[in-house]
Design a protein around this motif. Structure first.
Motif, short mmCIF file in Angstrom:
data_model
loop_
_atom_site.label_atom_id
_atom_site.label_comp_id
_atom_site.label_asym_id
_atom_site.label_seq_id
_atom_site.Cartn_x
_atom_site.Cartn_y
_atom_site.Cartn_z
N THR A 156 22.86 16.77 71.15
CA THR A 156 23.61 15.73 71.83
C THR A 156 22.98 15.43 73.20
O THR A 156 21.99 16.06 73.60
CB THR A 156 25.06 16.16 72.07
OG1 THR A 156 25.09 17.21 73.06
CG2 THR A 156 25.73 16.64 70.79
N ILE A 157 23.60 14.49 73.91
CA ILE A 157 23.12 14.18 75.25
C ILE A 157 23.28 15.36 76.20
O ILE A 157 22.60 15.40 77.24
CB ILE A 157 23.80 12.93 75.83
CG1 ILE A 157 25.31 13.04 75.80
CG2 ILE A 157 23.30 11.69 75.11
CD1 ILE A 157 26.03 11.88 76.51
N ALA A 158 24.11 16.33 75.86
CA ALA A 158 24.18 17.55 76.68
C ALA A 158 22.85 18.28 76.64
O ALA A 158 22.36 18.78 77.66
CB ALA A 158 25.31 18.45 76.19
N ASP A 159 22.25 18.34 75.47
CA ASP A 159 20.94 18.99 75.34
C ASP A 159 19.86 18.20 76.07
O ASP A 159 19.00 18.78 76.73
CB ASP A 159 20.57 19.13 73.85
CG ASP A 159 21.56 19.99 73.10
OD1 ASP A 159 21.59 21.21 73.35
OD2 ASP A 159 22.32 19.43 72.30
N ILE A 160 19.92 16.88 75.96
CA ILE A 160 18.94 16.06 76.68
C ILE A 160 19.05 16.28 78.18
O ILE A 160 18.04 16.45 78.88
CB ILE A 160 19.13 14.57 76.33
CG1 ILE A 160 18.76 14.30 74.87
CG2 ILE A 160 18.30 13.68 77.26
CD1 ILE A 160 19.04 12.89 74.40
N ALA A 161 20.28 16.30 78.68
CA ALA A 161 20.50 16.47 80.12
C ALA A 161 19.94 17.80 80.63
O ALA A 161 19.31 17.85 81.69
CB ALA A 161 21.99 16.37 80.44
#
Length: 203
Positions: A156-161
Motif C-alpha cells: 500500500t501507500i504506507a509501504d511507499i511512504a
C-alpha cells in the motif's frame, strides 16, 4: 495532465514519482533544485506558499502539497489504499509515523551527509538523529516480523511512504545489518511491478 514539481534526490518526491509510475499515470516533471533556492521564487511560492516540493498540479490547475497527502489523493479508489475503514486508518497511521518519527531522523541525517559540509551544530545533533532513526527502524522491524507489508498482506501507500527513505538509510549513516525483516521488505517493495529507482529521472 498532472505536473509534478520535484527534486530528484528527494525521498518525499520519490514517493509521488513511484506511485504515479505504478498507477500508470502520465505526468509532466519539473525539477526544482532546492539547494539553489528554486522553490523560494515568487512564481513557485504562488503555487505553494510553503515553498517546498513535492507539489502536484492537477489537470484542472489546482495544486496539492505534502507528499503523503498526495499519495492518499492518488491512491483513492485503487489497490494501493485499503477500502476497509480500519485498514485505511492503519495505512494513515504508518504515514503519520513516517513524518513524525522516521523522516525527521533518517531523512535529515541523509540530507546532512549527502549535501555539503555539515555544520558544527548538525554534527552535534547527529547522535540524536541516529538514535531516533534506529528507534523508528526497530518499530518497523517488529511490525514486519508479523506481516510481509506494513498493513497486513498487501502493498500500500504506507509501504511507499516508508520505503522512500528507508531504502537509502545507509546514506544517512544507518546500518541495516541488524534488520533482516526490514531488508526482506525492501526487496519485496523493489520487486513490485513498475518499480523505479530514486535516481531515475522521469524526463
Amino acid at each position: 495532465m498532472y505536473t509534478l514539481y520535484d527534486f530528484l534526490p528527494s525521498g518525499n518526491g520519490y514517493k509521488v514519482r513511484l506511485l504515479l509510475t505504478q498507477l500508470g499515470i502520465p505526468f509532466t516533471y519539473v525539477e526544482k533544485d532546492i539547494l539553489e533556492g528554486e522553490t523560494r521564487t515568487d512564481d513557485f511560492l504562488k503555487l505553494n506558499p510553503n515553498g517546498r516540493i513535492p507539489l502536484l498540479q492537477l489537470p484542472n490547475g489546482d495544486t496539492l502539497a505534502e507528499s503523503n497527502a498526495i499519495l492518499n489523493y492518488l491512491a483513492e479508489g485503487t489497490k494501493f489504499l485499503p477500502t476497509d475503514r480500519l485498514e485505511k486508518a492503519r495505512a494513515l497511521q504508518w504515514m503519520f509515523f513516517e513524518q513524525y518519527s522516521h523522516e525527521p531522523n533518517i531523512a535529515v541525517a541523509r540530507f546532512w551527509l549527502t549535501h555539503g559540509t555539515m555544520t558544527a551544530e548538525q554534527k552535534a545533533l547527529m547522535p540524536e538523529k541516529q538514535k531516533g532513526g534506529y528507534a523508528a527502524l526497530d518499530v518497523m522491524e517488529q511490525q514486519l516480523s508479523k506481516s510481509p507489508y506494513l498493513v497486513g498482506g498487501a502493498y500500500t501507500i504506507a509501504d511507499i511512504a516508508l520505503y522512500a527513505y528507508t531504502h537509502v538509510a545507509e546514506e544517512g549513516g544507518f546500518d541495516l545489518a541488524n534488520y533482516p525483516e526490514v531488508r526482506a521488505w525492501l526487496a519485496r517493495v523493489r520487486s513490485q511491478p513498475a518499480h523505479i529507482p530514486i535516481t531515475k529521472s522521469p524526463e
